[in-house]
Design an enzyme around this catalytic site. Structure first.
Site, PDB file in Angstrom:
ATOM      1  N   ASN A  16       0.763  -1.249   0.010  1.00  0.00           N
ATOM      2  CA  ASN A  16      -0.196  -0.166   0.011  1.00  0.00           C
ATOM      3  C   ASN A  16       1.021   1.213  -0.042  1.00  0.00           C
ATOM      4  O   ASN A  16       1.620   1.399   1.133  1.00  0.00           O
ATOM      5  CB  ASN A  16      -0.911  -0.291   1.309  1.00  0.00           C
ATOM      6  N   TRP A  17       0.914   1.895  -1.251  1.00  0.00           N
ATOM      7  CA  TRP A  17       1.797   3.063  -1.288  1.00  0.00           C
ATOM      8  C   TRP A  17       1.299   4.491  -0.466  1.00  0.00           C
ATOM      9  O   TRP A  17       1.879   5.435  -0.555  1.00  0.00           O
ATOM     10  CB  TRP A  17       2.118   3.466  -2.629  1.00  0.00           C
ATOM     11  N   LYS A  18      -0.042   4.415  -0.358  1.00  0.00           N
ATOM     12  CA  LYS A  18      -0.635   5.402   0.259  1.00  0.00           C
ATOM     13  C   LYS A  18      -0.446   6.632  -0.447  1.00  0.00           C
ATOM     14  O   LYS A  18      -0.438   6.614  -1.802  1.00  0.00           O
ATOM     15  CB  LYS A  18      -0.017   5.623   1.787  1.00  0.00           C
TER      16      LYS A  18
ATOM     17  N   GLU B  47      -6.715   4.370   7.837  1.00  0.00           N
ATOM     18  CA  GLU B  47      -6.602   5.858   7.706  1.00  0.00           C
ATOM     19  C   GLU B  47      -7.683   6.464   6.918  1.00  0.00           C
ATOM     20  O   GLU B  47      -8.020   7.723   7.121  1.00  0.00           O
ATOM     21  CB  GLU B  47      -5.263   6.027   6.765  1.00  0.00           C
TER      22      GLU B  47
ATOM     23  N   SER C 147       3.876  -2.492  10.274  1.00  0.00           N
ATOM     24  CA  SER C 147       5.067  -2.565  10.563  1.00  0.00           C
ATOM     25  C   SER C 147       5.942  -3.914  10.127  1.00  0.00           C
ATOM     26  O   SER C 147       6.810  -4.288  10.751  1.00  0.00           O
ATOM     27  CB  SER C 147       5.359  -2.275  12.069  1.00  0.00           C
TER      28      SER C 147
ATOM     29  N   GLY D  91       2.740  -1.163   4.214  1.00  0.00           N
ATOM     30  CA  GLY D  91       2.930   0.141   3.983  1.00  0.00           C
ATOM     31  C   GLY D  91       4.295   0.641   3.462  1.00  0.00           C
ATOM     32  O   GLY D  91       4.902   0.427   2.499  1.00  0.00           O
ATOM     33  N   GLY D  92       5.005   1.171   4.618  1.00  0.00           N
ATOM     34  CA  GLY D  92       6.357   1.988   4.374  1.00  0.00           C
ATOM     35  C   GLY D  92       7.255   0.844   3.534  1.00  0.00           C
ATOM     36  O   GLY D  92       8.029   1.422   2.508  1.00  0.00           O
TER      37      GLY D  92
END
Ligand code: PEP
Length: 249
Positions: free
Chosen positions: A9-11, A95, A209, A230-231
């Site tokens: 998920n690159w957001k 989010e 995470s 994510g990150g």
């Protein structure tokens, strides 16, 4: 047998210049032993689809509207995502639930529209730190599952992502026992509601995470069928070892 899934998920991150990361990933994992899904921002979706077209990597959206088209400035429909090359869409990410006040009912409606547009709905659930500390985790997850998943799902068009809010982007990860408890609970709820056939074929991802250093142990937990990352999905150098750990699990 459920095919494992590594989803990124690159957001709200990523410009055209960053698509090289995707090309690198597609070169390293042209035909992986697990499913790989990258969800870039909508602005990059068609270019991202082109970047991975010579691999089995799929691309997906991060949200969609409940409707198919119409007067909804700034929104994107499931059909548009599909048209841009998406095969899946993340729905109900914490989010979105927090920033945009999305309710379970809204997420359920979006998921129905997404599935009707032939997208896989990746529905996120997860408790806050206060809810965990009050020992309410399973009640919260149970309520989100009941409220956010539409009746029309099959084992193929639904993925559930368990994402404890307090673990997202914080470097904090639940214990393996805590992850296992929630994943087993989600599996039991899916089987109860949809029957063993569908309930056992829905993939359940852990998110929060996940990094190259902790992926392998998380993938060893019962009913963890992959990860929503994510990150660590933004750079091929981080996401590639996570994909490899899932292939080895
Ligand atoms: C996410 O946003 O879905 C997520 C799990 O983020 P991170 O991996 O950065 O914690």
């Amino acid at each position: 047998m459920r095919r494992k899934l590594a989803a990124g998920n690159w957001k709200m991150n990523g410009l055209g210049a960053g698509l090289g990361e995707l090309e690198e990933l597609a070169q390293a994992h042209g035909d992986p032993a697990v499913d790989v899904l990258i969800c870039p921002p909508a602005t990059l979706l068609s270019r991202a689809a082109d970047s991975v077209s010579n691999s089995t990597i799929n691309v997906g959206g991060q949200d969609c509207h409940t409707g198919q088209s119409g007067a909804h400035t700034g929104d994107i429909s499931a059909e548009m995502l599909r048209d841009a090359g998406a095969t899946a869409v993340i729905l109900g990410h914490s989010e979105r639930r927090e920033d945009h006040g999305e309710s379970d009912e809204l997420v359920r409606s979006k998921a129905r529209t997404a599935i009707e547009a032939s997208l896989t709905a990746v529905i996120c659930v997860g408790e806050s730190l206060a809810e965990r500390e009050a020992a309410n985790t399973l009640d919260i997850i149970g309520g989100q599952l009941a409220g956010s998943i539409p009746d029309i799902v099959t084992g193929e068009n639904l993925v559930v992502a368990y994402e404890p809010i307090w673990a997202i982007g914080t470097g904090k990860v639940p214990t393996l026992e805590q992850i296992g408890e929630v994943h087993d609970f989600i599996r039991a709820r899916l089987e109860k509601r949809f029957g063993a056939g569908v309930g056992r074929s829905v993939r359940i991802l852990y998110g929060g995470s996940v990094k190259p250093g902790n992926a392998a142990e998380i993938f060893g937990v019962s009913n963890v069928d992959g990860a929503l990352v994510g990150g660590a999905s933004l750079k091929a150098a981080d996401f590639s070892p996570i994909i490899s750990a899932l292939e080895a699990a």
